[in-house]
Design an enzyme around this catalytic site. Structure first.
Site, PDB file in Angstrom:
ATOM      1  N   LYS A   1      -1.541   5.699  -2.299  1.00 52.47           N
ATOM      2  CA  LYS A   1      -0.954   4.334  -2.878  1.00 52.47           C
ATOM      3  C   LYS A   1      -2.120   3.658  -3.564  1.00 52.47           C
ATOM      4  CE  LYS A   1      -2.054   2.300   1.743  1.00 52.47           C
ATOM      5  NZ  LYS A   1      -3.186   1.439   1.064  1.00 52.47           N
TER       6      LYS A   1
ATOM      7  N   ASP B   1      -4.657   4.567   6.322  1.00 46.64           N
ATOM      8  CA  ASP B   1      -5.922   4.597   5.652  1.00 46.64           C
ATOM      9  C   ASP B   1      -7.406   4.617   6.530  1.00 46.64           C
ATOM     10  OD1 ASP B   1      -4.222   3.663   3.551  1.00 46.64           O
ATOM     11  OD2 ASP B   1      -5.264   1.823   3.255  1.00 46.64           O
TER      12      ASP B   1
ATOM     13  N   CYS C   1      -3.681  -3.469   5.137  1.00 50.00           N
ATOM     14  CA  CYS C   1      -2.889  -2.336   4.967  1.00 50.00           C
ATOM     15  C   CYS C   1      -1.882  -2.099   5.974  1.00 50.00           C
ATOM     16  CB  CYS C   1      -3.547  -1.171   4.377  1.00 50.00           C
ATOM     17  SG  CYS C   1      -4.130  -1.270   2.769  1.00 50.00           S
TER      18      CYS C   1
HETATM   19  C1  VGL Z   1      -7.217  -1.986   2.267  1.00 47.72           C
HETATM   20  C2  VGL Z   1      -8.092  -3.739   1.048  1.00 47.72           C
HETATM   21  C3  VGL Z   1      -8.079  -2.997  -0.160  1.00 47.72           C
HETATM   22  C4  VGL Z   1      -6.706  -1.504   3.631  1.00 47.72           C
HETATM   23  C5  VGL Z   1      -7.003  -1.322   1.122  1.00 47.72           C
HETATM   24  O1  VGL Z   1      -6.595  -0.303   3.806  1.00 47.72           O
HETATM   25  O2  VGL Z   1      -6.586  -2.495   4.389  1.00 47.72           O
HETATM   26  N1  VGL Z   1      -7.706  -3.228   2.426  1.00 47.72           N
HETATM   27  N2  VGL Z   1      -7.504  -1.946  -0.048  1.00 47.72           N
END
Ligand code: VGL
Ligand code: ZN
Length: 210
Positions: free
Chosen positions: A111, A13, A156
């Protein structure tokens, strides 16, 4: 620890919404880019994950009356932290940072695309049932060790590492190549959970010359 044929780096991410100026900016998030670029060069095999939500996703505070970002709610599968709208499909904030230089990345796992289910993990959605297919991919390609880095360490990255360990891979989190959100004790909890699950914490300097 020199990465070899059976090792894979999962870059979690590293998207504009989690970087400075983004909708859900992780403190010091851009500090992960340089170490990840150095690490990626040392790995023959790299996969990326990409948080990829439809508009109106159940994890967005804006989808719930009277809820603010970082509050908790209950969804069908259990408690859910609510977030600012982020990583909406095909918006600039959902793009993977162009500062990553990983031309040899072999797969991007998206995802969080099911409207009613979040997915911190690159392996399994928050209902803990729905698979992204990543476990099968890694198994079929016969990887043995999984190294995780990116954003956010306490969500994540941690959930991806926990599911990797549960799937039987020897799993490492590269601490200095990750940064945390740290809301309401989330970092301490993630560290406890990872330690209890046998996820190994390491640093870039153990893998590449920095
Ligand atoms: C994430 C919160 C919501 C992350 C993704 O990548 O850690 N955190 N969506
Ligand atoms: Zn998300």
């Amino acid at each position: 620890m020199r990465p070899g044929e059976q090792d894979i780096l999962i870059v979690v991410d590293v998207q504009y919404d989690f970087l400075p100026g983004g909708a859900l900016a992780v403190p010091d998030g851009d500090a992960v880019v340089a170490p990840i670029n150095r690490l990626a060069k040392a790995f023959q095999h790299v996969v990326l994950t990409q948080d990829w939500h439809p508009q109106g996703h159940a994890s967005f505070a804006s989808s719930h009356a009277d809820k603010q970002p970082f509050e908790l709610t209950d969804l069908s599968y259990g408690p859910q932290v609510l977030w600012p709208d982020h990583c909406v499909q095909s918006t600039p904030g959902a793009e993977i940072s162009q500062d990553l230089h990983i031309p040899h990345a072999q797969l991007v796992i998206r995802k969080g695309y099911n409207a009613g289910i979040d997915s911190y993990s690159g392996f399994k959605e928050a209902d803990r049932q729905t698979s992204t297919g990543l476990e099968g991919y890694l198994r079929e390609r016969r990887f043995r060790r999984v190294f995780c880095a990116g954003l956010a360490l306490d969500f994540c990255v941690a959930w991806t590492a926990l599911d990797s360990a549960a799937a039987g891979f020897e799993t490492y989190v590269i601490e200095d190549a990750s940064r945390a959100i740290d809301t309401d004790g989330s970092l301490a909890k993630a560290q406890n959970d990872m330690s209890a699950a046998g996820v190994l914490i390491t640093r870039s300097a153990q893998i590449v010359d920095t």
